[in-house]
Design an enzyme around this catalytic site. Structure first.
Site, PDB file in Angstrom:
ATOM      1  N   GLU A 160      -6.655  -7.875  -0.807  1.00 57.37           N
ATOM      2  CA  GLU A 160      -6.915  -7.914   0.586  1.00 57.37           C
ATOM      3  C   GLU A 160      -8.321  -7.571   0.647  1.00 57.37           C
ATOM      4  O   GLU A 160      -9.136  -6.592   0.066  1.00 57.37           O
ATOM      5  CB  GLU A 160      -6.009  -7.060   1.572  1.00 57.37           C
ATOM      6  CG  GLU A 160      -4.551  -7.154   1.457  1.00 57.37           C
ATOM      7  CD  GLU A 160      -4.125  -6.095   2.381  1.00 57.37           C
ATOM      8  OE1 GLU A 160      -5.030  -5.206   3.281  1.00 57.37           O
ATOM      9  OE2 GLU A 160      -2.897  -5.800   2.325  1.00 57.37           O
ATOM     10  N   CYS A 192      10.694  16.533   2.728  1.00 56.95           N
ATOM     11  CA  CYS A 192      12.215  16.788   3.087  1.00 56.95           C
ATOM     12  C   CYS A 192      13.151  17.295   2.038  1.00 56.95           C
ATOM     13  O   CYS A 192      12.765  17.728   1.089  1.00 56.95           O
ATOM     14  CB  CYS A 192      12.830  15.515   3.773  1.00 56.95           C
ATOM     15  SG  CYS A 192      13.282  14.432   2.414  1.00 56.95           S
ATOM     16  N   GLU A 207       0.696  -1.210  -0.011  1.00 60.63           N
ATOM     17  CA  GLU A 207       0.153  -0.008  -0.029  1.00 60.63           C
ATOM     18  C   GLU A 207       0.890   1.249   0.093  1.00 60.63           C
ATOM     19  O   GLU A 207       0.792   2.154   1.001  1.00 60.63           O
ATOM     20  CB  GLU A 207      -0.759  -0.082   1.350  1.00 60.63           C
ATOM     21  CG  GLU A 207      -2.121  -0.972   1.142  1.00 60.63           C
ATOM     22  CD  GLU A 207      -3.211  -0.916   2.011  1.00 60.63           C
ATOM     23  OE1 GLU A 207      -3.193  -0.208   3.317  1.00 60.63           O
ATOM     24  OE2 GLU A 207      -4.260  -1.449   1.902  1.00 60.63           O
TER      25      GLU A 207
HETATM   26  C1  GLA Z   1      -4.245  -2.562   4.529  1.00 60.48           C
HETATM   27  C2  GLA Z   1      -3.167  -3.188   4.886  1.00 60.48           C
HETATM   28  C3  GLA Z   1      -2.639  -4.369   5.856  1.00 60.48           C
HETATM   29  C4  GLA Z   1      -3.663  -4.331   6.873  1.00 60.48           C
HETATM   30  C5  GLA Z   1      -4.983  -4.010   6.397  1.00 60.48           C
HETATM   31  C6  GLA Z   1      -6.100  -3.896   7.674  1.00 60.48           C
HETATM   32  O1  GLA Z   1      -4.865  -3.006   3.486  1.00 60.48           O
HETATM   33  O2  GLA Z   1      -2.157  -3.656   3.634  1.00 60.48           O
HETATM   34  O3  GLA Z   1      -1.320  -4.685   6.256  1.00 60.48           O
HETATM   35  O4  GLA Z   1      -3.298  -3.149   7.606  1.00 60.48           O
HETATM   36  O5  GLA Z   1      -5.145  -2.765   5.672  1.00 60.48           O
HETATM   37  O6  GLA Z   1      -7.389  -3.466   7.154  1.00 60.48           O
HETATM   38 ZN    ZN Z   2      11.586  13.095   1.694  1.00 61.70          ZN
END
Ligand code: GLA
Ligand code: ZN
Length: 659
Positions: A308, A157, A147
């Site tokens: 996910e 920075c 993510e």
């Molecule tokens: C994100 C992250 C995961 C976890 C989920 C929880 O999608 O990629 O590592 O933290 O959220 O909802």
């Molecule tokens: Zn930076």
């Protein structure tokens, strides 16, 4: 276990619990027909406990167990969460936030993309992991980092400032061109040396947060630059993987419509689009369908994965309700219907501590397999096993496109004047929702997409005019297609400068209309627009923005009913040969949007099956063996269907309903 089926499983982090629990995990995976595990997402600290120490003992064991279990493996490079030693030895890897504060070690998804230490060490780690695990039996994808983005997707920075200047030198021939693009004659901002340029944040061009900037041109370029800087991190890891593995797809998990990163700029660098589906509410079928279509659009309609989703609850919201009985299956089938070849969970087993310890998982803290949630997970697993490879690779054919444009998103929401309550995503979802309710198949595409295969192109609030988009929209109309746009379209060039002409700028000829004035109102105050379509004139509520339109070749379809512009045009249609160009100058309620969108769909015979049942979603996937029709009932009550319309080529029908 079928190896060729929708990938089913998810994030698996067994480094957090003892070995004997791993055996319980795999026994449960068997029960639920789970065939895929995503490994190593947060493994940096144990794989590389110090800069010059690599220790693969744990990761080897995890991979080995997955291989023994005959699972498909998605292997991550663990660069989404940094280990403490890294931040301690190289403080530059910690981001400097919007307020200008250099952070210290903590959390995750928060590296500075331009920190040399992060760039070097993340690439080296990706290299070592690829060197070690390329060729692992069952390896189906590389999952780079996690993510990308973090809080506001940006760092401010000095490394980023320097890299921004380099990026700008690549974009502009010289400072004259840059000054022109940013319109720096305003407020005495003429830059005479590249070193004078600093990142736009709370210490420089911004007040009241990231959406209030004195110079949209600067902020817009910074967003593009930041998106590219994070992309460069991904690309450099991918290159290192490719030194060892020429074939396995490389991806990273996106977040659907995530504002900080322009996924269209990233798309060419991915082999496979994947995303994490955490809808903010319980009835988000429109938003989820849109997100699936947006993600599918990243790779020209090729199947994507849901990397996910939670099996039960999330943990990050103030209130985290469970998925109601049947919803897990319903939302998973919705993803598959829209083109997903994988539906994966976060996470396989709940962690014992830290902020996600109550986040839903396939296995709870007690490891039970007799809960409602586990039974639903297992039920879906067996359904997918039965489905086998039937829909793998199948496409979602669509003759309607919705244009989604990150530049327009960024620009509309950082621009003063008019109305701060308008959400670009909200406007797009308004039109998409009308298409969804009509069960029309839709591709969500960037404005650079080839539009020649579409009968209908809807480009809501296409504010920023880039490249030859005006010509390509005109071409759709010239060959008999229909184009629809809305208020705020055609107002700004690529640098967010206004055009020295009437709105909608370069789109004016196509729509045959000019905006004379733009009125605004706070949320809750409405005007009424009467639409002369589909028989009797229908009144619909208009809100937020009211463009008073002056037709110049277009016919008037809708008129305002109140205020000093009562009787003036709010919605117009220009007919050109067999084609049509619609302009909607205000934010219409769902009723009004349904009326317009259905009129357009009917004209092209693209109204979908069961279009009169608002809770029933119907989607077709077209594969080598035929077309598969998915019927998804999003209502809590049973939907009665008199006659199930077959797909165009009915070899297989799957019905899913939410009891
Ligand atoms: C994100 C992250 C995961 C976890 C989920 C929880 O999608 O990629 O590592 O933290 O959220 O909802
Ligand atoms: Zn930076």
């Amino acid at each position: 276990m079928t190896t060729s089926q929708i990938h089913y499983g998810g994030d698996y982090n067994p480094e957090q619990w003892p070995r004997d629990v791993w055996e319980e995990d795999y026994a449960a995976f068997d029960l639920a027909a789970i065939d895929t595990v995503t490994i190593g997402v947060f493994a940096w600290a144990h794989v590389q406990p110090a800069e010059d120490v690599y220790d693969f003992t744990m990761l080897d064991a995890i991979v080995q167990r997955a291989v023994e279990g005959g699972r498909k493996i998605v292997l991550a490079t663990p660069t989404g969460a940094m280990p403490p030693w890294l931040a301690h030895e190289y403080p530059e890897v910690n981001r400097t936030d919007f307020q200008g504060r250099r952070h210290v070690y903590g959390q995750r998804h928060n590296h500075c993309p331009n920190a040399p230490a992060y760039q070097r060490l993340s690439a080296e780690l990706a290299d070592r992991i690829a060197a070690r695990y390329t060729g692992t039996p069952g390896l189906i994808a590389w999952h780079v980092a996690n993510e990308y983005g973090g809080p506001d997707g940006s760092c401010y920075c000095d490394h980023c400032a320097a890299a921004f200047r380099v990026w700008l030198r690549g974009r502009y021939r010289d400072l004259d061109e840059l000054n022109e693009a940013w319109n720096t004659m305003f407020w005495s901002h003429l830059f005479t040396d590249w070193e004078q340029i600093v990142p736009p944040n709370a210490l420089s061009e911004h007040w009241r947060g990231p959406n209030h900037t004195a110079f949209q041109g600067i902020t817009l370029d910074y967003r593009r630059f930041m998106s590219d800087a994070l992309l460069a991190n991904f690309v450099s890891e991918k290159e290192r993987i490719r030194r060892h593995d020429a074939a396995t797809p490389v991806t990273t998990n996106f977040m659907g419509p995530f504002r900080p990163i322009d996924y269209h700029r990233w798309a060419p660098h991915l082999d496979l689009a994947t995303w994490d589906n955490y809808p903010p509410g319980q009835r988000e079928e429109v938003r989820m369908a849109f997100s699936h279509d947006l993600m599918r659009g990243l790779k020209d309609g090729a199947p994507f994965w849901v990397m996910e989703q939670t099996p039960t609850i999330t943990a990050s919201r103030d209130v985290n309700p469970v998925k109601r009985p049947g919803v897990l299956g319903l939302w998973s089938w919705q993803a598959i219907a829209h083109g997903a070849d994988g539906v994966l969970y976060f996470q396989m087993r709940q962690s014992r501590g830290a902020c996600e310890k109550y986040h839903g998982a396939v296995l709870d803290h007690a490891g039970r397999t007799d809960t409602r949630a586990f039974k639903e997970i297992a039920y879906l697993g067996h359904q997918l096993q039965e489905l086998g490879d039937a829909v793998l690779g199948a496409r979602v054919p669509a003759r309607t496109a919705v244009i989604f444009d990150w530049d327009s998103w960024w620009t509309t929401e950082m621009t003063d004047g008019f109305n701060r309550h308008v959400s670009y995503l909200g406007v797009v979802l308004g039109y998409y929702g009308a298409l969804w309710r009509a069960n029309a198949a839709v591709d969500v595409v960037p404005c650079t997409a080839d539009l020649s295969g579409y009968d209908i192109v809807i480009a809501p609030a296409l504010h920023v005019v880039k490249g030859d988009i005006a010509d390509r929209l005109r071409a759709v109309v010239e060959r008999g297609g229909t184009v629809v746009t809305s208020f705020w379209a055609g107002r700004a060039d690529e640098s967010a400068r206004a055009f020295l002409m009437d709105a909608p700028g370069p789109f004016g000829d196509l729509f045959g209309v000019r905006v004379e004035e733009t009125d605004s109102a706070p949320p809750g105050e409405a005007n009424t627009v009467t639409l002369a379509l589909r028989g009797d004139p229908t009144p619909s509520a208009a809100s937020l923005v009211f463009e008073i339109l002056e037709p110049e070749g277009a016919e008037v379809i809708g008129t305002y009913q109140q205020d000093f512009y009562a009787g003036r045009a709010a919605v117009t249609r220009r007919r050109a040969g067999a084609g049509e160009a619609w302009y909607v100058g205000t934010d219409l309620d769902p009723n009004g949007l349904d009326t317009i969108v259905r009129t357009v769909l009917e004209r092209h015979q693209l109204l979908g099956p069961h279009a009169d049942n608002p809770d029933l979603e119907v989607v077709d996937r077209e594969g080598m063996n035929g077309t598969y029709r998915f019927l998804l009932d999003h209502a809590a009550a049973t939907v009665e269907i008199q006659h199930i319309s077959p797909p165009p080529n009915p070899d297989f029908t799957d019905e899913t309903s939410h009891p």
